[in-house]
Design an enzyme around this catalytic site. Structure first.
Site, PDB file in Angstrom:
ATOM      1  N   SER A  22      88.334  25.186  37.509  1.00 44.47           N
ATOM      2  CA  SER A  22      89.766  25.037  37.285  1.00 44.47           C
ATOM      3  C   SER A  22      90.472  24.947  38.637  1.00 44.47           C
ATOM      4  O   SER A  22      90.071  25.618  39.590  1.00 44.47           O
ATOM      5  CB  SER A  22      90.262  26.265  36.499  1.00 44.47           C
ATOM      6  OG  SER A  22      91.498  26.005  35.893  1.00 44.47           O
ATOM      7  N   PRO A  23      91.504  24.114  38.746  1.00 46.00           N
ATOM      8  CA  PRO A  23      92.179  24.004  40.046  1.00 46.00           C
ATOM      9  C   PRO A  23      92.755  25.344  40.477  1.00 46.00           C
ATOM     10  O   PRO A  23      93.406  26.024  39.684  1.00 46.00           O
ATOM     11  CB  PRO A  23      93.292  22.981  39.775  1.00 46.00           C
ATOM     12  CG  PRO A  23      93.444  22.928  38.291  1.00 46.00           C
ATOM     13  CD  PRO A  23      92.119  23.280  37.708  1.00 46.00           C
ATOM     14  N   CYS A  25      94.807  27.077  43.846  1.00 47.18           N
ATOM     15  CA  CYS A  25      95.414  27.039  45.174  1.00 47.18           C
ATOM     16  C   CYS A  25      94.698  28.000  46.101  1.00 47.18           C
ATOM     17  O   CYS A  25      94.437  29.147  45.741  1.00 47.18           O
ATOM     18  CB  CYS A  25      96.876  27.474  45.091  1.00 47.18           C
ATOM     19  SG  CYS A  25      97.925  26.268  44.303  1.00 47.18           S
ATOM     20  N   ALA A  58      96.069  22.442  43.080  1.00 41.85           N
ATOM     21  CA  ALA A  58      97.356  21.754  42.995  1.00 41.85           C
ATOM     22  C   ALA A  58      97.663  21.152  44.362  1.00 41.85           C
ATOM     23  O   ALA A  58      97.887  21.875  45.329  1.00 41.85           O
ATOM     24  CB  ALA A  58      98.444  22.738  42.585  1.00 41.85           C
ATOM     25  N   TYR A 166     105.988  24.198  36.679  1.00 39.41           N
ATOM     26  CA  TYR A 166     106.235  23.240  37.761  1.00 39.41           C
ATOM     27  C   TYR A 166     106.961  22.013  37.204  1.00 39.41           C
ATOM     28  O   TYR A 166     107.263  21.952  36.015  1.00 39.41           O
ATOM     29  CB  TYR A 166     104.930  22.906  38.489  1.00 39.41           C
ATOM     30  CG  TYR A 166     104.336  24.160  39.122  1.00 39.41           C
ATOM     31  CD1 TYR A 166     105.063  24.876  40.070  1.00 39.41           C
ATOM     32  CD2 TYR A 166     103.095  24.655  38.741  1.00 39.41           C
ATOM     33  CE1 TYR A 166     104.574  26.043  40.628  1.00 39.41           C
ATOM     34  CE2 TYR A 166     102.586  25.840  39.291  1.00 39.41           C
ATOM     35  CZ  TYR A 166     103.326  26.519  40.242  1.00 39.41           C
ATOM     36  OH  TYR A 166     102.852  27.686  40.781  1.00 39.41           O
ATOM     37  N   ARG A 206      97.228  18.538  32.664  1.00 39.84           N
ATOM     38  CA  ARG A 206      97.262  19.971  32.322  1.00 39.84           C
ATOM     39  C   ARG A 206      98.643  20.305  31.803  1.00 39.84           C
ATOM     40  O   ARG A 206      99.648  20.044  32.478  1.00 39.84           O
ATOM     41  CB  ARG A 206      96.910  20.848  33.524  1.00 39.84           C
ATOM     42  CG  ARG A 206      97.145  22.333  33.242  1.00 39.84           C
ATOM     43  CD  ARG A 206      96.504  23.276  34.238  1.00 39.84           C
ATOM     44  NE  ARG A 206      95.088  23.475  33.930  1.00 39.84           N
ATOM     45  CZ  ARG A 206      94.353  24.480  34.412  1.00 39.84           C
ATOM     46  NH1 ARG A 206      94.892  25.363  35.232  1.00 39.84           N
ATOM     47  NH2 ARG A 206      93.079  24.603  34.088  1.00 39.84           N
ATOM     48  N   LEU A 277      90.266  33.139  30.938  1.00 43.27           N
ATOM     49  CA  LEU A 277      89.365  34.241  30.596  1.00 43.27           C
ATOM     50  C   LEU A 277      88.156  33.803  29.777  1.00 43.27           C
ATOM     51  O   LEU A 277      87.804  34.438  28.777  1.00 43.27           O
ATOM     52  CB  LEU A 277      90.130  35.379  29.921  1.00 43.27           C
ATOM     53  CG  LEU A 277      91.003  36.193  30.896  1.00 43.27           C
ATOM     54  CD1 LEU A 277      91.776  37.281  30.171  1.00 43.27           C
ATOM     55  CD2 LEU A 277      90.141  36.818  32.002  1.00 43.27           C
ATOM     56  N   GLY A 299      88.182  29.631  36.124  1.00 47.61           N
ATOM     57  CA  GLY A 299      88.856  29.885  37.387  1.00 47.61           C
ATOM     58  C   GLY A 299      88.224  31.062  38.098  1.00 47.61           C
ATOM     59  O   GLY A 299      87.262  30.937  38.849  1.00 47.61           O
ATOM     60  N   ARG A 300      88.754  32.259  37.801  1.00 48.63           N
ATOM     61  CA  ARG A 300      88.360  33.452  38.574  1.00 48.63           C
ATOM     62  C   ARG A 300      86.875  33.777  38.482  1.00 48.63           C
ATOM     63  O   ARG A 300      86.286  34.250  39.457  1.00 48.63           O
ATOM     64  CB  ARG A 300      89.225  34.640  38.137  1.00 48.63           C
ATOM     65  CG  ARG A 300      90.665  34.496  38.600  1.00 48.63           C
ATOM     66  CD  ARG A 300      91.608  35.352  37.806  1.00 48.63           C
ATOM     67  NE  ARG A 300      91.723  34.899  36.426  1.00 48.63           N
ATOM     68  CZ  ARG A 300      92.480  35.481  35.497  1.00 48.63           C
ATOM     69  NH1 ARG A 300      93.181  36.550  35.806  1.00 48.63           N
ATOM     70  NH2 ARG A 300      92.543  35.002  34.272  1.00 48.63           N
TER      71      ARG A 300
HETATM   72  C1  FNR Z   1      95.162  29.524  39.731  1.00 48.93           C
HETATM   73  N1  FNR Z   1      95.565  28.686  38.696  1.00 48.93           N
HETATM   74  C2  FNR Z   1      96.001  27.422  38.984  1.00 48.93           C
HETATM   75  N2  FNR Z   1      96.252  26.526  37.967  1.00 48.93           N
HETATM   76  C3  FNR Z   1      96.570  25.266  38.241  1.00 48.93           C
HETATM   77  O1  FNR Z   1      96.774  24.486  37.315  1.00 48.93           O
HETATM   78  N3  FNR Z   1      96.670  24.833  39.534  1.00 48.93           N
HETATM   79  C4  FNR Z   1      96.452  25.654  40.592  1.00 48.93           C
HETATM   80  O2  FNR Z   1      96.482  25.225  41.752  1.00 48.93           O
HETATM   81  C5  FNR Z   1      96.166  27.009  40.321  1.00 48.93           C
HETATM   82  N4  FNR Z   1      95.987  27.908  41.323  1.00 48.93           N
HETATM   83  C6  FNR Z   1      95.387  29.124  41.068  1.00 48.93           C
HETATM   84  C7  FNR Z   1      94.949  29.942  42.113  1.00 48.93           C
HETATM   85  C8  FNR Z   1      94.252  31.118  41.856  1.00 48.93           C
HETATM   86  C9  FNR Z   1      93.737  31.952  42.995  1.00 48.93           C
HETATM   87  C10 FNR Z   1      94.036  31.518  40.508  1.00 48.93           C
HETATM   88  C11 FNR Z   1      93.261  32.778  40.183  1.00 48.93           C
HETATM   89  C12 FNR Z   1      94.499  30.734  39.486  1.00 48.93           C
HETATM   90  C13 FNR Z   1      95.211  29.004  37.309  1.00 48.93           C
HETATM   91  C14 FNR Z   1      93.737  28.690  37.045  1.00 48.93           C
HETATM   92  O3  FNR Z   1      93.453  27.330  37.213  1.00 48.93           O
HETATM   93  C15 FNR Z   1      93.322  29.101  35.623  1.00 48.93           C
HETATM   94  O4  FNR Z   1      94.009  28.309  34.711  1.00 48.93           O
HETATM   95  C16 FNR Z   1      93.617  30.584  35.359  1.00 48.93           C
HETATM   96  O5  FNR Z   1      93.152  31.384  36.427  1.00 48.93           O
HETATM   97  C17 FNR Z   1      92.965  31.051  34.060  1.00 48.93           C
HETATM   98  O6  FNR Z   1      91.567  30.854  34.093  1.00 48.93           O
HETATM   99  P1  FNR Z   1      90.539  32.056  34.482  1.00 48.93           P
HETATM  100  O7  FNR Z   1      90.781  32.434  35.890  1.00 48.93           O
HETATM  101  O8  FNR Z   1      90.802  33.201  33.536  1.00 48.93           O
HETATM  102  O9  FNR Z   1      89.170  31.446  34.264  1.00 48.93           O
END
Ligand code: FNR
Length: 330
Positions: A22-23, A25, A58, A166, A206, A277, A299-300
């Site tokens: 997942s994207p 930042c 992003a 956004y 998204r 999650l 993501g995480r």
């Molecule tokens: C994110 N998330 C996020 N989403 C997105 O659309 N663009 C982005 O650049 C970011 N940046 C970002 C940075 C960090 C450090 C985190 C932890 C999360 C949200 C991410 O892509 C995801 O949708 C959420 O974290 C939920 O998924 P997980 O982490 O539960 O698997």
């Protein structure tokens, strides 16, 4: 036979499995939004770890569209040149490089005036300037140039960021724009159509599947939007949620956004991605088996463990495609 490890073809691109990074930042760009060694190692590690698709964070389509001064960008040729070794490395390691094209709208945080469909600031943020018709046309042209530059940089999937409060989310959410649903979705749909026209690679969008407030955007609204995005040429709708209000009541828990992806998949004619999650191999496999989504984004969990896909393959009895350098470990 694992569905998670079944390839997914969209247009001329085949993802080797249905696990996407997942994207996220990293707030680690150099001056002027240029990606750095951090991005090469961070994104490259997740390709080595076996994710089928690695979506870079992003990435701003213009300087005003950055969430922070540490965001990556894709509005100039220097940035394109810096992305190239990163996309090449991801491809050399069997994965597909994608990038999320973003404009932060009123949630931009820097020493510039943010732009939005409203002059109402996000709590604690700068007051935005309202975009007029010429301003909207310019935003669409920035998305188009950014998509072309993304392809020139070697990306094989582009994702339009229309979630998390956004700019494009601000257009379709009733919390930040006026007019009927049909009127509010015009700009995100126009951006999608223009990007589709400009590039041949798969285009993802998204969205936030709900604002999680009484008076906000709903899952039913998302079905209408997803259908229109698909008609405009989106190949996949990646369903996240929230971000457009500071006072949402979000029922966070395992797979909490999966029902939003499922509603879109069942009622609109488009592939969907589920995110939020998702941490276990069996959980990811089951949501594909249930028909809730076509792609699983993590993501995480992929920050904690870049090798999650290799472990998941082992757990699900699929072929483990470890890099040859690591073959003796598998
Ligand atoms: C994110 N998330 C996020 N989403 C997105 O659309 N663009 C982005 O650049 C970011 N940046 C970002 C940075 C960090 C450090 C985190 C932890 C999360 C949200 C991410 O892509 C995801 O949708 C959420 O974290 C939920 O998924 P997980 O982490 O539960 O698997």
């Amino acid at each position: 036979m694992s569905l998670l490890f079944t390839p997914l073809t969209m247009r001329s691109v085949t993802l080797p499995n249905r696990i996407a990074v997942s994207p996220m930042c990293q707030y680690s760009a150099g001056a002027d939004g240029v990606p750095t060694d951090w991005h090469l190692v961070h994104l490259g590690s997740r390709a080595v770890g076996g994710a089928g698709l690695v979506i870079a964070e992003a990435t701003a389509i213009e300087p005003r569209g950055r969430i922070s001064a540490g965001d990556t960008g894709i509005w100039n040729d220097e940035q394109v040149a810096a992305w190239r070794p990163i996309t090449r490395f991801i491809k050399e390691n069997g994965s597909v490089p994608g990038v999320q094209l973003a404009h932060a709208g009123r949630k931009a945080f820097g020493d510039w005036t943010p732009v939005a469909p409203t002059t109402e600031p996000f709590p604690g943020m700068n007051t935005p300037e309202k975009l007029d018709d010429a301003g909207v046309r310019e935003i669409i042209s920035f998305f188009v140039s950014a998509a072309r530059r993304a392809v020139a940089a070697g990306f094989e999937v582009v994702e339009i960021h229309a979630a998390h409060g956004y700019l494009l989310h601000e257009f379709y959410s009733p919390l930040t724009n006026e007019g009927t649903l049909d009127e509010r979705i015009v700009v995100p749909v126009a951006v999608t159509a223009a990007v589709r026209e400009a590039v041949d690679v798969p285009v993802f969008v998204r969205i936030s599947g709900t604002d999680w407030t009484e008076d906000g955007w709903t899952a039913d609204d998302s079905v209408v939007l997803a259908q229109r995005l698909a008609e405009a040429g989106a190949d996949l709708v990646d369903v996240s949620s929230g971000g457009n209000t500071a006072n949402a009541d979000i029922p966070v828990g395992p797979g909490y956004q999966v029902p939003l992806a499922e509603a879109v998949r069942r009622k609109a004619d488009v592939l969907t991605g589920a995110v939020g999650l998702i941490t276990e191999a069996q959980q990811a496999e089951q949501l594909l088996v249930d028909g809730s989504a076509d792609l699983v984004l993590l993501g995480r969990e992929l920050l904690r463990d870049p090798y999650w896909p290799l472990r998941a393959a082992q757990q699900l009895g699929a072929e483990v495609k470890a890099p040859k350098q690591y073959a003796r470990a598998f």
